[in-house]
Design an enzyme around this catalytic site. Structure first.
Site, PDB file in Angstrom:
ATOM      1  N   HIS A   2      -6.095  25.327 -14.872  1.00  0.00           N
ATOM      2  CA  HIS A   2      -5.143  24.219 -15.024  1.00  0.00           C
ATOM      3  C   HIS A   2      -5.354  23.214 -13.904  1.00  0.00           C
ATOM      4  O   HIS A   2      -4.708  23.272 -12.857  1.00  0.00           O
ATOM      5  CB  HIS A   2      -3.706  24.777 -15.019  1.00  0.00           C
ATOM      6  CG  HIS A   2      -2.665  23.756 -15.344  1.00  0.00           C
ATOM      7  ND1 HIS A   2      -1.402  24.090 -15.796  1.00  0.00           N
ATOM      8  CD2 HIS A   2      -2.680  22.398 -15.291  1.00  0.00           C
ATOM      9  CE1 HIS A   2      -0.707  23.001 -16.003  1.00  0.00           C
ATOM     10  NE2 HIS A   2      -1.455  21.946 -15.690  1.00  0.00           N
TER      11      HIS A   2
ATOM     12  N   HIS B 271      -6.378  18.887 -13.834  1.00  0.00           N
ATOM     13  CA  HIS B 271      -6.712  17.662 -14.575  1.00  0.00           C
ATOM     14  C   HIS B 271      -7.749  16.915 -13.735  1.00  0.00           C
ATOM     15  O   HIS B 271      -7.468  16.579 -12.577  1.00  0.00           O
ATOM     16  CB  HIS B 271      -5.470  16.804 -14.779  1.00  0.00           C
ATOM     17  CG  HIS B 271      -4.367  17.520 -15.519  1.00  0.00           C
ATOM     18  ND1 HIS B 271      -4.136  17.339 -16.853  1.00  0.00           N
ATOM     19  CD2 HIS B 271      -3.465  18.453 -15.104  1.00  0.00           C
ATOM     20  CE1 HIS B 271      -3.126  18.098 -17.241  1.00  0.00           C
ATOM     21  NE2 HIS B 271      -2.703  18.795 -16.197  1.00  0.00           N
TER      22      HIS B 271
ATOM     23  N   HIS C 252       0.685  22.405 -22.492  1.00  0.00           N
ATOM     24  CA  HIS C 252       1.702  22.344 -21.443  1.00  0.00           C
ATOM     25  C   HIS C 252       3.065  22.555 -22.112  1.00  0.00           C
ATOM     26  O   HIS C 252       3.390  21.865 -23.091  1.00  0.00           O
ATOM     27  CB  HIS C 252       1.720  20.961 -20.783  1.00  0.00           C
ATOM     28  CG  HIS C 252       0.647  20.739 -19.769  1.00  0.00           C
ATOM     29  ND1 HIS C 252      -0.684  20.942 -20.027  1.00  0.00           N
ATOM     30  CD2 HIS C 252       0.720  20.314 -18.466  1.00  0.00           C
ATOM     31  CE1 HIS C 252      -1.388  20.649 -18.929  1.00  0.00           C
ATOM     32  NE2 HIS C 252      -0.559  20.272 -17.973  1.00  0.00           N
TER      33      HIS C 252
ATOM     34  N   GLU D 229       7.597  23.277 -18.504  1.00  0.00           N
ATOM     35  CA  GLU D 229       7.455  22.797 -17.119  1.00  0.00           C
ATOM     36  C   GLU D 229       8.816  22.223 -16.699  1.00  0.00           C
ATOM     37  O   GLU D 229       9.464  22.737 -15.793  1.00  0.00           O
ATOM     38  CB  GLU D 229       6.349  21.727 -17.058  1.00  0.00           C
ATOM     39  CG  GLU D 229       6.138  21.121 -15.677  1.00  0.00           C
ATOM     40  CD  GLU D 229       5.071  20.012 -15.675  1.00  0.00           C
ATOM     41  OE1 GLU D 229       4.613  19.591 -16.770  1.00  0.00           O
ATOM     42  OE2 GLU D 229       4.694  19.555 -14.566  1.00  0.00           O
TER      43      GLU D 229
ATOM     44  N   ASP E 151      -3.411  21.972 -10.680  1.00  0.00           N
ATOM     45  CA  ASP E 151      -2.856  20.909 -11.520  1.00  0.00           C
ATOM     46  C   ASP E 151      -3.451  19.526 -11.205  1.00  0.00           C
ATOM     47  O   ASP E 151      -4.340  19.066 -11.913  1.00  0.00           O
ATOM     48  CB  ASP E 151      -1.324  20.898 -11.434  1.00  0.00           C
ATOM     49  CG  ASP E 151      -0.661  20.291 -12.671  1.00  0.00           C
ATOM     50  OD1 ASP E 151      -1.370  19.918 -13.617  1.00  0.00           O
ATOM     51  OD2 ASP E 151       0.589  20.209 -12.695  1.00  0.00           O
ATOM     52  N   ASP E 152      -2.935  18.866 -10.158  1.00  0.00           N
ATOM     53  CA  ASP E 152      -3.413  17.516  -9.795  1.00  0.00           C
ATOM     54  C   ASP E 152      -3.582  17.454  -8.279  1.00  0.00           C
ATOM     55  O   ASP E 152      -2.748  16.869  -7.569  1.00  0.00           O
ATOM     56  CB  ASP E 152      -2.401  16.467 -10.275  1.00  0.00           C
ATOM     57  CG  ASP E 152      -2.200  16.525 -11.770  1.00  0.00           C
ATOM     58  OD1 ASP E 152      -3.072  16.044 -12.510  1.00  0.00           O
ATOM     59  OD2 ASP E 152      -1.177  17.086 -12.207  1.00  0.00           O
TER      60      ASP E 152
HETATM   61  N1  HPA Z   1       2.314  18.071 -16.667  1.00  0.00           N
HETATM   62  C1  HPA Z   1       2.269  17.148 -17.604  1.00  0.00           C
HETATM   63  N2  HPA Z   1       1.340  16.226 -17.638  1.00  0.00           N
HETATM   64  C2  HPA Z   1       0.408  16.200 -16.703  1.00  0.00           C
HETATM   65  C3  HPA Z   1       0.399  17.125 -15.704  1.00  0.00           C
HETATM   66  C4  HPA Z   1       1.383  18.129 -15.703  1.00  0.00           C
HETATM   67  O1  HPA Z   1       1.435  19.040 -14.884  1.00  0.00           O
HETATM   68  N3  HPA Z   1      -0.656  16.824 -14.912  1.00  0.00           N
HETATM   69  C5  HPA Z   1      -1.279  15.761 -15.442  1.00  0.00           C
HETATM   70  N4  HPA Z   1      -0.631  15.379 -16.534  1.00  0.00           N
HETATM   71 ZN    ZN Z   2      -0.964  19.945 -15.903  1.00  0.00          ZN
END
Ligand code: HPA
Ligand code: ZN
Length: 355
Positions: free
Chosen positions: A19, A21, A211, A214, A292-293
């Protein structure tokens, strides 16, 4: 770095990442550099002062208030990508960090709709990211997978158009793209908006993740499982609000791709010790730990492992379980799984004989 005695063990522990991006690896510095190189106009600092400099942007990244607040920066950031080499360099940048953090297998998301809608050819995006993947395979011996991620804030026919491009190019058949996912705003768009796309993917044997859970309640997770036939759930942390669903996810061995630092940065939890790591371990829910990012949340995968260790003081056996589950939940063949499981065993044995 975690303060605990297991830091060296965690650094060397063979990891799988599921996970991350690729567009989430664009640092503020690179956003400004690429904007200048590609003549892309960033928002006017008069209106959005955080775009005055990379430093101002970095400072603003310390204070996301929600998923949608983060996304408002994430989609501006990726607008600076234009050329195949931009995509390749970005992917390569990620793989270097991942390799240094002990990642042996990486499954990475990309958001083609955002690029195609700005006029970047789909082919440019995919061939650039693929070149980065191949280089990581060649130079680091990593295995990699690209996952095409649909975005929920755009109309579904826009997603369908890009899905058709991937199908026409034969990307799923050739393995250039390995599966599909969906992300961006969770609360608001219809929960099952990609129902038809996922049904097509299912019928064609294309791998599926989504996803869910969250910010949204557990019904987003059950929709992903029941309607999308999703094989994994990205985040999935709101599962703790539905013990029956949690028991089902454990029983069906659905892997959650949890991102602890992201969850705190986007205000899903107040602190890492609130992320349900202990609850999932106790309930037998399988999960991997992911970044994640990383350019937005301040660290790559090891940073997440360390944050979990600082908060939960897990044992070596528990880390062996987490590493094993993340290998078994990867989209790789059995031979590669055995190879990676052996590496984890060797690492654990080596560490146990040195302490
Ligand atoms: N959640 C939703 N959208 C996203 C995420 C995330 O963690 N990271 C990049 N786009
Ligand atoms: Zn994500």
């Amino acid at each position: 770095m975690c303060g605990g005695p297991l830091h060296e063990f965690l650094k060397g522990l063979p990891k799988c990442e599921h996970h991350v991006h690729l567009e989430g690896c664009l640092t503020p510095k690179l956003v400004f550099e690429l904007a200048a190189r590609n003549s892309v106009k960033l928002p006017d600092p008069e209106q959005r002062p955080e775009y005055a400099s990379p430093e101002a942007l970095t400072e603003r990244y310390q204070r996301f208030t929600s998923l949608d607040d983060f996304l408002s920066f994430y989609f501006v950031g990726m607008s600076v990508l234009r050329e195949k080499s931009d995509y390749e360099d970005l992917a390569w940048e990620y793989f270097q960090h991942a390799h240094a953090d002990g990642v042996h297998h990486a499954e990475v998301f990309f958001d083609p709709q955002e690029h195609v809608n700005r006029g970047v050819p789909y082919d440019t995006v995919v061939s650039g990211f693929t070149a980065g993947c191949r280089r990581a395979e060649r130079e680091f011996g990593m295995t990699t997978r690209l996952i095409l991620c649909f975005v929920k804030h755009l109309p579904v026919d826009n997603a369908q158009r890009v899905f058709n491009m991937a199908l026409e190019r034969g990307d799923f058949k050739s393995g250039v793209v390995h599966g599909i996912g969906c992300s961006s705003s969770e609360i608001g768009p219809p929960k099952d908006m990609f129902r038809e796309i996922y049904a097509t993917a299912h019928s064609m044997g294309i791998r599926r993740t989504a996803h869910a859970g969250e910010e949204g309640d557990p019904s987003y997770i059950s929709t992903a499982l029941d309607i999308y036939k999703s094989e994994r759930i990205d985040h999935g942390v709101r599962l703790i609000d539905d013990p029956r669903l949690m028991a089902r996810v454990a029983m069906d061995e659905i892997l959650l791709t949890v991102c602890p630092v992201s969850n705190v940065k986007l205000c899903c939890f107040e602190s890492i010790d609130q992320v349900p790591i202990r609850k999932f371990l106790d309930a037998g829910v399988k999960f991997s730990i992911n970044s994640d990012d990383p350019a937005y949340f301040g660290g790559f995968i090891l940073h997440n492992y360390c944050a979990v260790q600082d908060a939960f003081h897990l044992s070596i056996d528990e880390w062996r379980t987490i590493a094993g589950n993340s290998i078994r939940g990867s989209w790789i063949d059995d031979a590669r799984k055995s190879e990676l499981l052996q590496l984890v065993d060797d690492h654990v044995k080596k560490y146990q004989t040195t302490v």
